[in-house]
Every structure is written in structure tokens, then in C-alpha cells.
Design an enzyme around this catalytic site. Sequence first.
Site, PDB file in Angstrom:
ATOM      1  N   HIS A  84       0.825  -1.226   0.000  1.00 39.64           N
ATOM      2  CA  HIS A  84       0.000   0.000   0.000  1.00 39.64           C
ATOM      3  C   HIS A  84       0.856   1.272   0.000  1.00 39.64           C
ATOM      4  CE1 HIS A  84      -3.457  -2.466   0.403  1.00 39.64           C
ATOM      5  NE2 HIS A  84      -3.311  -2.738   1.678  1.00 39.64           N
TER       6      HIS A  84
ATOM      7  N   HIS B  56      -4.668  -0.430   7.515  1.00 41.28           N
ATOM      8  CA  HIS B  56      -4.459  -0.777   6.110  1.00 41.28           C
ATOM      9  C   HIS B  56      -3.204  -1.597   5.863  1.00 41.28           C
ATOM     10  CE1 HIS B  56      -5.764  -0.534   2.036  1.00 41.28           C
ATOM     11  NE2 HIS B  56      -4.909   0.371   1.613  1.00 41.28           N
ATOM     12  N   VAL B  57      -2.058  -1.143   6.353  1.00 39.56           N
ATOM     13  CA  VAL B  57      -0.811  -1.882   6.155  1.00 39.56           C
ATOM     14  C   VAL B  57      -0.682  -2.882   7.304  1.00 39.56           C
ATOM     15  CG1 VAL B  57       1.695  -1.683   6.020  1.00 39.56           C
ATOM     16  CG2 VAL B  57       0.234   0.075   4.993  1.00 39.56           C
TER      17      VAL B  57
END
Length: 466
Positions: free
Chosen positions: A327, A354-355
Amino acid sequence: MGPSGKTVVLAVLAAAVLHAAVLCNGGITSSFVRSPEKSGDMPLDSDVFKVPPGYNAPQQVHITQGDLVGKAVIVSWVTADEPGSNTVVYWAENSSHKYKAKGSKTKYKFYNYTSGYIHHCTIKKLEYDTKYYYEVEGGNTRRTFWFTTPPEVGPDAPYTFGLIGDLGQTYDSNATLTHYEQNPNKGQAVLYVGDLSYADNYPFHDNVRWDTWARFVERSVAYQPWIWTAGNHEIDFVPEIGETKPFKPYSHRYHVPYKASNSTAPFWYSIKRASAYIIVLSSYSAYGKYTPQYEWLNNELPKVNRSETPWLIVLMHSPWYNSNSYHYMEGETMRVMYEPWFVKYKVDVVFAGHVHAYERSERVSNIAYNIINGLCSPVSDQSAPVYITIGDGGNIEGLANNLTEPQPKYSAFREASFGHATFSIKNRTHAYYSWHRNQDGYAVEADSMWFFNRFWHPIDDSTTAA
Ligand SMILES: *[C@@H]1O[C@H](CO)[C@@H](O)[C@H](O)[C@H]1NC(C)=O
Ligand SMILES: *[C@@H]1O[C@H](CO)[C@@H](O)[C@H](O)[C@H]1NC(C)=O
Ligand SMILES: *[C@@H]1O[C@H](CO)[C@@H](O)[C@H](O)[C@H]1NC(C)=O
Ligand SMILES: *[C@@H]1O[C@H](CO)[C@@H](O)[C@H](O)[C@H]1NC(C)=O
Ligand SMILES: *[C@@H]1O[C@H](CO)[C@@H](O)[C@H](O)[C@H]1NC(C)=O
Ligand SMILES: *[C@@H]1O[C@H](CO)[C@@H](O)[C@H](O)[C@H]1NC(C)=O
Ligand SMILES: *[C@@H]1O[C@H](CO)[C@@H](O)[C@H](O)[C@H]1NC(C)=O
Ligand SMILES: [Fe+2]
């Protein structure tokens, strides 16, 4: 830092001498290496997914803050067989007076899946700092839970938040939640940075996995509010099967008090809780100039009164500062739009997910660039927030362990492991932050930092990171 950290620092210092002119003498890349083996989703017949016994028993019970200041709670639950009651019965600890609040129900279809009856009920006018019991029922089967309201909004109200992101429903997810529950400094509410169930990894986004996820986390979220942020796994946009309304399952299941902060959509909003002002942003809703989210945030930041809520925390899903190849730079466009505001208003900390790894930045900003001046590197900036990526809940997609090399200077600490964190506000000047890695069956405090408040204690805290 541990002895291995020191070795890393020496190596990094050596690198710094070689590359003094460029920005690549970074912080610590932890020497702890986790097996990158993915753990699968827990099977449907797992203990954590059990439907509570009794005909039409309320299931998937969850709570979140229900107003701007913490005197209301939204209670949500699902009944599977018939609608059942929309009413929540609640009472303060030690009080025999029972109150009733009436909510509403909804239902949705997703391709060939039909949800149960989803109930949402806001209970209001609660006292601060008080334990309440509440009861939901679905016919003959009643279930009782409890929560404690936060202290009154004010500058010195201590409060501890848990931080969890990208949890999913694997064995690793269960380890993360268990470690959070067992943490002696466990939070009083969770700041959840997006990506909940990962149901969309199943064929046709099998929404049964939204139900199992909600049963799995009930053991925490029925007792303490989780403050929700929308992630990409909440979008559920599948035109191939006719599902074209983004966030359909998420927005039916998870209600937030967005109207209280004059937001016009549930994906961006703010709340005050104790001494914190929490702004939730949506990485997956329009945020460019003139968009509703932009206009809202532009009006919102000047409203934050640091004499009342000294701690200004922002939640979003896609990180702005991420030195992981996974990402990489996805948060860049939003950073360009909003970073000058975060510096101007001295945001204390930004949490993102997200990561699927952990990373903490130094206080840096990168706002000088204007297309032609070439000033496009992050610089140390004591008005800037610390950026923390905590998307390491342990979902089915596994760890993101391909870190960009060399570690950028702005990156203070990074490690590809699963875990959770806590942000513990002591008073208007001090907060203690710590990250707890899931290590072979137990949790270890692997990174920590004292935060000095941006408004009340404008002193460099970057040198104090443990
Ligand atoms: C309620 O009762 C418990 C135990 O009897 C006691 O510890 C607690 O202080 C009481 N709370 C209030 C608000 O009176
Ligand atoms: C939905 O459709 C898929 C694909 O045809 C099928 O495998 C699944 O069993 C169906 N589910 C329901 C609830 O009908
Ligand atoms: C999940 O964790 C809980 C608490 O540690 C444990 O009781 C339960 O058996 C675990 N379930 C699975 C499927 O691992
Ligand atoms: C929301 O807008 C109304 C009307 O402009 C205003 O009275 C109110 O104070 C605003 N609320 C917040 C939390 O900003
Ligand atoms: C900010 O908060 C303080 C403390 O609650 C209050 O005294 C002051 O009036 C507030 N300022 C504004 C502009 O609302
Ligand atoms: C790791 O990331 C780099 C880009 O930073 C990429 O070129 C490389 O292919 C990635 N390696 C793996 C194994 O994914
Ligand atoms: C605020 O908390 C810190 C850390 O616990 C403590 O050292 C400091 O004395 C406290 N400040 C006040 C004014 O109580
Ligand atoms: Fe994500």
C-alpha cells in the site's frame, strides 16, 4: 530499546554518515522477525462464532458512542428468526430504576444473502463515569451486558484508548483480541482504524462472515465502545453481481453519531471523549476541495478547543507515512490535501491501519512543496503529529513484511508483526503510548513513547521515545 535495537541504531548511524545529505538515515527496524505464515480464518463452527442459545436470541451485540460528548450510547444487535423487540432496557449500577429506550430495525440483501434483523437503539442522557447494565431481548431470550460511561469532557480527565486495526477473523485475530483483553492497561474504549470482517475475501463477499465477525468481537464490543473508521474492506462494491452501493453491509450494521458533529455522512465525524477530541476521516470517500468531507473538516478543526480537549487524535484507514512496500503511497493524495491543516492545528497523533504491520513516525511534515520549488522531503516539525500505523490485527491476508530500504529518516520504529496498542492519557500534558506485539502466545510491549501535549506542553518529545 533493547540491545538488538542498539545494534540497529549503530548500523543506522553508520549509514547516516554515508548518506548525510539525503533522507535515509532512519530509525529502528525491529530485529524481531515473525514467521510470515498466514493463519487461516477460524472455521464457521469455531467457539468464537457460536450463536447464543435460545430462540431468536440477540447476537452480534455492539456499542459505540452515541453523541458528541459521551452521554449517549448506540446499542446494536441482530435477531435471526423474527424481528423481536427494538427496545433496550438499562439501569445504572445500584439503581433499581429501569429505563427503556426504543430503537429501530433494518435489514438488507447482498446478492443472494439476506441479513437478519439489525437493531440500533440510542440510549441518551446517561450520567458520566457511571456503570450501566443493559438488556436486549428477542422474544423469550434476554441477554444482559454492561458498560461504563466516560468521565465528563474536560482537560484533565484521564482515559485509556485501545487501538486495533484490520482485525479480520483468523486465529491471529483471536490472539490480538485476547491480548488486548488481557492487557493490564487495557483501554476503556477502542479506536478501530478500519477493515473489520474481511467478508469480501469470500466468493460473492459472503456476508455470513460479517455475522461471524460480529459474534467474534461481541465479547469486547458489547462492553466497551469501539469507535469505527471505514476501511477498503467495508466498501463491498461488486458491480458484477449487481452490488453497486458502496459500504452497504457496513453502514447497515455499524451506526455512528455523525450528525452530532454536523457531518452529512457516517464515514467522517468527530466525538469528544474525556480529554480527547477524535476526528474520524474516510480514505474512501471524496476528500478533494469542495467535497462534503473537505468542507466538514475545514469547519471542524477550528472548533477544537484545546482548553477543553487538549488531545487531538485523528483516525483514518490509509496511512500517510508508510515505509512498507505494501500500500505504498496510497495515502498520498489525502496527505497532500490535509497535512497543512494537521500541522496548523497541531494534531497530536494520527492512527491509521491498512498496512498489515506496525510503524511509528517521528514528528515530521512535508508541506512545503508547491510543484516548482523542489521542497518535497519530510522535515522534522514539532507542530506535526506522530503517525502510527496499527493495521496489524491479524487478518487472513497475512503480514506485510516487505519494508522499503533504507528506512526513511522519518520512520522511528517499524516491525512486521501482529498486535495492538494503547494510548493512555494521564492529564493535559502527558499520555503514554505503547504497542504490544503478539509473540508466541503472549503480548510484549515492543514499542512505546511518552506524548507531550502539542498545546499544553510544546516541548520536543521525539527524543524521549523508549
Ligand atoms: C455500587 O455498588 C458497588 C458494590 O456494592 C460499590 O462498589 C460501588 O461504589 C457502588 N456505586 C455507586 C455509584 O454507588
Ligand atoms: C449464493 O450463490 C452462490 C453461488 O451460486 C452459492 O454458492 C451460495 O450457496 C449461495 N448462497 C445462498 C445463501 O443462497
Ligand atoms: C479464541 O480465544 C479465546 C480466548 O483466548 C479462546 O477461549 C478460544 O478458544 C479461541 N478460539 C479459537 C477458535 O481459537
Ligand atoms: C451544528 O450546526 C448547528 C447549526 O449551524 C450549530 O448550532 C451547532 O453548534 C453545530 N454543532 C457542532 C457540534 O458543531
Ligand atoms: C474552551 O474551553 C474552556 C474550558 O472548557 C472554556 O472555558 C472556554 O470558554 C472555551 N472556549 C471557547 C472559545 O469556547
Ligand atoms: C518488495 O518491494 C519492492 C518495492 O519496494 C518490490 O520491487 C519487490 O518486488 C517487493 N518484493 C516482494 C517479494 O514482494
Ligand atoms: C501529568 O502526568 C504525568 C505523568 O503521569 C506526571 O508526571 C505529571 O506530574 C502530571 N501533571 C500534573 C499537573 O498532574
Ligand atoms: Fe485496508
